[in-house]
Design a protein around this motif. Structure first.
Motif, PDB file in Angstrom:
ATOM      1  N   PHE A 149       3.129  10.645  -9.729  1.00 57.58           N
ATOM      2  CA  PHE A 149       2.435  11.022 -10.960  1.00 57.58           C
ATOM      3  C   PHE A 149       1.333  12.040 -10.747  1.00 57.58           C
ATOM      4  CE2 PHE A 149       4.482   7.081 -12.160  1.00 57.58           C
ATOM      5  CZ  PHE A 149       4.953   7.383 -13.427  1.00 57.58           C
ATOM      6  N   TRP A 150       0.693  11.985  -9.587  1.00 52.87           N
ATOM      7  CA  TRP A 150      -0.394  12.895  -9.268  1.00 52.87           C
ATOM      8  C   TRP A 150      -0.186  13.485  -7.882  1.00 52.87           C
ATOM      9  CZ3 TRP A 150      -1.326   7.906 -11.168  1.00 52.87           C
ATOM     10  CH2 TRP A 150      -1.702   7.864 -12.505  1.00 52.87           C
ATOM     11  N   SER A 177       1.718   6.728  -6.788  1.00 50.95           N
ATOM     12  CA  SER A 177       0.608   7.619  -7.160  1.00 50.95           C
ATOM     13  C   SER A 177       0.982   9.072  -6.932  1.00 50.95           C
ATOM     14  CB  SER A 177      -0.641   7.294  -6.354  1.00 50.95           C
ATOM     15  OG  SER A 177      -1.237   6.139  -6.821  1.00 50.95           O
ATOM     16  N   ASP A 178       1.641   9.341  -5.811  1.00 48.32           N
ATOM     17  CA  ASP A 178       2.045  10.715  -5.504  1.00 48.32           C
ATOM     18  C   ASP A 178       3.083  11.235  -6.497  1.00 48.32           C
ATOM     19  OD1 ASP A 178       0.325  10.878  -3.397  1.00 48.32           O
ATOM     20  OD2 ASP A 178       1.843  10.464  -1.863  1.00 48.32           O
ATOM     21  N   LYS A 230       0.829  -1.209   0.000  1.00 51.36           N
ATOM     22  CA  LYS A 230       0.000   0.000   0.000  1.00 51.36           C
ATOM     23  C   LYS A 230       0.863   1.259   0.000  1.00 51.36           C
ATOM     24  CE  LYS A 230      -3.723   2.473   2.325  1.00 51.36           C
ATOM     25  NZ  LYS A 230      -3.363   3.658   1.612  1.00 51.36           N
ATOM     26  N   GLY A 289       2.455   1.719  -3.421  1.00 52.52           N
ATOM     27  CA  GLY A 289       1.454   2.187  -4.370  1.00 52.52           C
ATOM     28  C   GLY A 289       1.096   3.646  -4.164  1.00 52.52           C
ATOM     29  N   ASP A 290       0.938   4.042  -2.907  1.00 56.63           N
ATOM     30  CA  ASP A 290       0.637   5.448  -2.608  1.00 56.63           C
ATOM     31  C   ASP A 290       1.791   6.360  -3.023  1.00 56.63           C
ATOM     32  OD1 ASP A 290      -1.763   4.624  -1.554  1.00 56.63           O
ATOM     33  OD2 ASP A 290      -1.136   4.836   0.547  1.00 56.63           O
TER      34      ASP A 290
END
Length: 123
Positions: free
Chosen positions: A119-120, A116-117, A109, A112-113
């Motif tokens: 790219f976004w 994500s951070d 997790k 993955g977080d």
């Protein structure tokens, strides 16, 4: 109501150039934190399960970073010399596996977080 978005490929290029450096820094922090947590949990499990004969065995569980994105934790030295690790001692030691059952999903997790951070950011 009207929303206007002004974005150019130059902005995307600049963002994409930042990702590798941030990946190493943020990824290293995630790996290091998960390695420390896994080792602490394995030590706690080993300490709670040990009897008189192995009351200090938990101290042989250590954690280290191999490179910025690789960490490991586990028994130091020859595992066959650890009390309770030999075939004559009964069932094999499962302290590491039990800690991985908890740390593995948390690591997945967190990784993955972190991705994500990259790219976004702020999403």
């Amino acid at each position: 109501m009207r929303v206007r978005v002004h974005n150019h490929l130059d902005d995307l290029t600049a963002d994409l150039h930042k990702i590798p450096a941030n990946m190493v820094r943020n990824g290293s922090a995630v790996v290091q934190r998960s390695t420390r947590e896994g080792n602490a949990l394995a030590r706690s499990i080993a300490r709670s399960k040990s009897g008189k004969h192995g009351k200090n065995a938990y101290k042989r569980l250590t954690a280290e970073m191999i490179d910025p994105l690789t960490g490991e934790y586990g028994w130091t030295g020859d595992a066959s010399r650890i009390v309770g690790a030999g075939w004559r001692s009964g069932p094999p030691n499962t302290d590491l596996e039990k800690s991985l059952d908890v740390v593995g999903p948390k690591f997945a997790k967190a990784a993955g977080d972190m991705l994500s951070d990259l790219f976004w950011p702020g999403a």
